[in-house]
Design an enzyme around this catalytic site. Structure first.
Site, mmCIF file in Angstrom:
data_model
loop_
_atom_site.group_PDB
_atom_site.id
_atom_site.type_symbol
_atom_site.label_atom_id
_atom_site.label_comp_id
_atom_site.label_asym_id
_atom_site.label_seq_id
_atom_site.Cartn_x
_atom_site.Cartn_y
_atom_site.Cartn_z
ATOM 1 N N GLU A 116 -2.275 -8.954 3.642
ATOM 2 C CA GLU A 116 -2.309 -9.386 5.053
ATOM 3 C C GLU A 116 -3.730 -9.396 5.610
ATOM 4 O O GLU A 116 -3.997 -10.075 6.589
ATOM 5 C CB GLU A 116 -1.364 -8.518 5.905
ATOM 6 C CG GLU A 116 -1.883 -7.136 6.288
ATOM 7 C CD GLU A 116 -1.837 -6.114 5.157
ATOM 8 O OE1 GLU A 116 -1.444 -6.469 4.034
ATOM 9 O OE2 GLU A 116 -2.199 -4.949 5.414
ATOM 10 N N HIS A 174 -3.801 -5.028 0.040
ATOM 11 C CA HIS A 174 -3.373 -5.474 1.372
ATOM 12 C C HIS A 174 -3.552 -6.977 1.522
ATOM 13 O O HIS A 174 -4.576 -7.425 2.052
ATOM 14 C CB HIS A 174 -4.192 -4.769 2.458
ATOM 15 C CG HIS A 174 -3.809 -3.359 2.735
ATOM 16 N ND1 HIS A 174 -2.828 -3.014 3.639
ATOM 17 C CD2 HIS A 174 -4.257 -2.193 2.213
ATOM 18 C CE1 HIS A 174 -2.706 -1.694 3.683
ATOM 19 N NE2 HIS A 174 -3.566 -1.177 2.825
ATOM 20 N N CYS A 185 0.819 -1.214 0.000
ATOM 21 C CA CYS A 185 0.000 0.000 0.000
ATOM 22 C C CYS A 185 0.855 1.268 0.000
ATOM 23 O O CYS A 185 1.510 1.543 -0.993
ATOM 24 C CB CYS A 185 -1.032 -0.022 1.124
ATOM 25 S SG CYS A 185 -2.376 1.143 0.798
#
Ligand code: MN
Length: 244
Positions: free
Chosen positions: A217, A215, A109
């Site tokens: 994660e 993202h 990001c």
């Protein structure tokens, strides 16, 4: 030995108190993938920062606020967002050292934006203002962070495609800035349908520097392929350490 991964922190002000923090989702994903994450404070002396850098096997650049536009030769536009100059300074220094020494980098990001600026590229200060007909890329209040906002197309011959095992998938999107001019030494590995850059990698055959605008994660629990990005990063650090 598990590779040691430095995560430069962000300034988090709580009344009179300043914290240097990182989101738990990054340390959890790195832990699950076999890495040993450590947080790096901001505002250290350069020789102190260098002493930490010398011990690292890799660098993770986490998401967050906007990079100061002066770092890519622009004035601050009214549509630029919040800025954290102490964080810019620490991340730019660490990233330029990592680029010089081919230390593996995973950038997410804001991280893809910071990496691009550190290597000589530039950014759109606001996609919605500067890119006509762009899809909505910012976070929508109330949506889960894993909400799939748009598709991406991935270059088949890339670390990213190999790590994910696919060249097409739906991703989350929580950014209002994006890469404008790509830094020298990098190539584009993923784009959204509107052309916005969603992935870049270093061209150098012996330097793993992989960056994504989405993202992963926040998606590892409902799409195990997303953890593949963190596994690829950990493998790259083992590989580099074996060669030295
Ligand atoms: Mn996006």
């Amino acid at each position: 030995m598990k590779p040691l991964i430095g995560i430069p922190t962000r300034t988090q002000v709580d009344g009179d108190l300043t914290h240097y923090s990182a989101l738990a989702t990054y340390t959890r994903a790195l832990d699950l993938a076999g890495g040993a994450p450590v947080l790096i404070p901001l505002n250290l002396n350069e020789d102190t920062l260098g002493a930490i850098f010398a011990r690292l096997d890799g660098l993770l650049l986490q998401g967050g606020v906007d990079v100061h536009p002066r770092e890519y030769g622009e004035e601050v536009a009214p549509y630029c967002g919040e800025i954290d100059p102490a964080r810019d300074a620490t991340e730019l220094r660490l990233t330029r050292w990592a680029l010089q020494q081919h230390l593996p980098i995973l950038a997410i990001c804001r991280g893809i934006q910071l990496l691009n600026v550190a290597a000589g590229g530039s950014l759109y200060q606001d996609i919605a203002t500067q890119v006509p007909n762009a899809l909505p890329h910012p976070h929508v209040q109330g949506n889960p962070y894993a909400f799939r906002a748009h598709a991406i197309s991935i270059e088949p011959d890339s670390h990213l495609a190999r790590a994910l095992g696919t060249t097409h998938l739906e991703v989350n999107s929580l950014h209002h800035q994006a890469i404008k001019h790509l830094a020298p030494g990098f190539r584009i590995t993923a784009r959204a349908p509107d052309g916005i850059i969603e992935g870049i990698e270093a061209n150098h055959a012996h330097h793993f520097a992989l960056a994504v605008q989405f993202h992963p994660e926040w998606m590892i629990d409902d799409d195990p392929r997303m953890l593949g990005i963190f596994h690829a990063f950990v493998r790259a650090m083992h590989h580099r350490n074996e060669e030295r």
